[in-house]
Design an enzyme around this catalytic site. Structure first.
Site, PDB file in Angstrom:
ATOM      1  N   SER A 157       0.825  -1.203   0.000  1.00 40.94           N
ATOM      2  CA  SER A 157       0.000   0.000   0.000  1.00 40.94           C
ATOM      3  C   SER A 157       0.864   1.261   0.000  1.00 40.94           C
ATOM      4  O   SER A 157       1.724   1.407  -0.866  1.00 40.94           O
ATOM      5  CB  SER A 157      -0.933  -0.069   1.211  1.00 40.94           C
ATOM      6  OG  SER A 157      -2.059   0.716   0.981  1.00 40.94           O
TER       7      SER A 157
ATOM      8  N   HIS B 156      -7.517  -5.802   0.324  1.00 43.46           N
ATOM      9  CA  HIS B 156      -6.289  -5.046   0.555  1.00 43.46           C
ATOM     10  C   HIS B 156      -5.473  -5.621   1.713  1.00 43.46           C
ATOM     11  O   HIS B 156      -5.637  -5.219   2.862  1.00 43.46           O
ATOM     12  CB  HIS B 156      -6.695  -3.608   0.847  1.00 43.46           C
ATOM     13  CG  HIS B 156      -5.566  -2.642   0.752  1.00 43.46           C
ATOM     14  ND1 HIS B 156      -4.868  -2.421  -0.406  1.00 43.46           N
ATOM     15  CD2 HIS B 156      -4.995  -1.843   1.682  1.00 43.46           C
ATOM     16  CE1 HIS B 156      -3.925  -1.511  -0.187  1.00 43.46           C
ATOM     17  NE2 HIS B 156      -3.987  -1.145   1.071  1.00 43.46           N
TER      18      HIS B 156
HETATM   19  C1  GCU Z   1      -5.177   4.953   1.966  1.00 45.43           C
HETATM   20  C2  GCU Z   1      -4.589   5.679   0.778  1.00 45.43           C
HETATM   21  C3  GCU Z   1      -3.866   4.739  -0.159  1.00 45.43           C
HETATM   22  C4  GCU Z   1      -2.856   3.919   0.595  1.00 45.43           C
HETATM   23  C5  GCU Z   1      -3.527   3.248   1.765  1.00 45.43           C
HETATM   24  C6  GCU Z   1      -2.568   2.474   2.673  1.00 45.43           C
HETATM   25  O1  GCU Z   1      -6.212   4.106   1.554  1.00 45.43           O
HETATM   26  O2  GCU Z   1      -5.647   6.343   0.132  1.00 45.43           O
HETATM   27  O3  GCU Z   1      -3.216   5.453  -1.185  1.00 45.43           O
HETATM   28  O4  GCU Z   1      -2.263   2.996  -0.250  1.00 45.43           O
HETATM   29  O5  GCU Z   1      -4.164   4.221   2.589  1.00 45.43           O
HETATM   30  O6  GCU Z   1      -1.410   2.825   2.792  1.00 45.43           O
HETATM   31  O7  GCU Z   1      -3.030   1.518   3.292  1.00 45.43           O
END
Ligand code: GCU
Length: 412
Positions: free
Chosen positions: A250, A392
């Site tokens: 992420s 995710h």
């Molecule tokens: C949020 C953000 C993302 C990122 C995520 C994370 O959702 O919008 O861009 O990847 O956090 O780091 O878990």
């Protein structure tokens, strides 16, 4: 907007309840349907800024790659400025535990201290090395959301099994890899807006109190930290520093790609669901967009990036060019079907379009514009990829594919 109102707005937006990553109430204007993706033309990766075709590895290495890196530095992530006063860096092993996970590995807690006339900063890097090793081991460096000073990395007797906090450390050790954790908030806050407490202070010029529009935001600072961890690893005789993977999930996947693009000492990069600002193409405007990213996290990138909100077509780069800067070193991209916020298709296409640079350099890349079937990993290629069911996270299946990819490239 005055600074206090701005800071409060950022705080409010970044703490809004997450309604499930997939579709957030306040993001109802976003594109999630492939048929709604706007037409776009990617900037050509193999044409110089002066319009000349890049046809040799030498032209790529000496002309095009430096141009692209400079564009990412100045317009997307922000450059690390020259400090006014030299920075002193010291490594200190503050603790060694040869009995980690019931004796499977040795854990070293390594403090890296920075100081100059302007201030001090400190990182705590954790290095785990399998005790079965008879020679220096390849290692995965993870940009970590978990604090290296917390108990998240401790051995609890009842958990001294194979899975630790979602990281199958036992499998890393069995396959002969070390594992290194670098904490994202050691040098910069998660959603820093003022940059007065971390590493930035040491680089501020007299009178400066905010990064300039082209200077480093959070992701560049996190990447800089991993490079300093690499400085340490080069001195650690237990680690084969020519076989070090940089990886992250992420936000940390975004940081991993930016780290690897800049620092060729990292032999491989793994992007786990890095999405917007990571592997996903800006121009698809699918899932999280540049606008959403900089509204909630204004300084993950540099301030210049704000200028391209809803003007993505004006950016002289797109994220396939970031992956291309990692070539010829192997890069692996992982997506999730339900991780729509990260635009799985955009992550794949980025890897696909970066592949032409791998081929120019005599390496292999992705050959089909279609994403592979769900659950079928592309391992035997310098550009690897898999998409699996689910959302995710990094699951055991994902870790195993990352290790397979590393085995294929490091052990053949
Ligand atoms: C949020 C953000 C993302 C990122 C995520 C994370 O959702 O919008 O861009 O990847 O956090 O780091 O878990």
């Amino acid at each position: 907007m005055n600074k206090t109102i701005f800071c409060l707005t950022v705080l409010l937006l970044s703490t809004m309840p997450v309604l499930g990553r997939e579709q957030k109430e306040y993001d109802s204007d976003l594109i999630y349907d492939e048929s709604k993706v706007p037409h776009y033309d990617l900037p050509p990766v193999l044409v110089t800024a002066e319009g000349k075709p890049v046809t040799t590895a030498e032209q790529w290495r000496t002309i095009r790659r430096p141009q692209i890196l400079s564009l990412f530095s100045h317009l997307v992530y922000g450059c690390v400025p020259e400090p006014e006063s030299p920075i002193n860096m010291q490594f200190r092993i503050v603790k060694t535990d040869p009995q980690f996970m019931g004796g499977q590995a040795t854990r070293k807690d390594v403090q890296i201290r920075f100081s100059n006339d302007k201030g001090r900063a400190e990182m705590l890097v954790l290095v785990f090395v399998p005790n079965s090793a008879t020679q220096p081991v390849p290692a995965f460096v993870k940009h970590s959301f978990n604090n290296t000073k917390s108990q998240d990395f401790d051995t609890h007797p009842q958990q001294a099994g194979r899975l630790r906090n979602g990281w199958p450390l036992g499998e890393f050790f069995d396959r002969g890899y070390g594992f290194v954790a670098v904490y994202q908030q050691d040098l910069v806050g998660h959603n820093e807006v003022e940059f007065l407490n971390g590493i930035h202070r040491l680089f501020y010029r007299t009178g400066q109190s905010l990064p300039k529009a082209y200077e480093w935001g959070c992701l560049s600072a996190v990447a800089w930290g991993a490079m300093r961890a690499m400085d340490y690893l080069e001195t650690d005789a237990d680690i084969d520093h020519t076989r070090v993977v940089i990886m992250g999930h992420s936000k940390m996947g975004k940081a991993a790609l930016w780290t690897a693009a800049q620092d060729e000492r990292f032999a491989m990069a793994i992007s786990a669901q890095s999405g917007c600002g990571g592997a996903a193409l800006w121009r698809r405007k699918t899932g999280e967009t540049l606008e959403k990213l900089v509204t909630r996290f204004p300084y993950w990138l540099c301030r210049n990036a704000w200028k391209f909100v809803n003007q993505e077509d004006d950016l002289p780069v797109d994220q396939h060019m970031l992956l291309a800067c990692i070539a010829p070193r192997p890069v692996y991209v992982h997506s999730g079907v339900a991780d729509t916020w990260a635009d799985a298709r955009g992550e794949y296409l980025s890897a696909y379009h970066a592949s032409e640079v791998y081929r120019l350099l005599g390496k292999t890349g992705l050959t089909s514009e279609s994403s592979p079937p769900v659950g079928e990993a592309i391992i035997r290629s310098d550009v690897g990829y898999h998409i699996r069911e689910g959302g995710h996270s990094i699951e055991t299946y994902d870790w195993q594919r990352f290790l397979d990819f590393a085995d294929y490239h490091f052990k053949n």
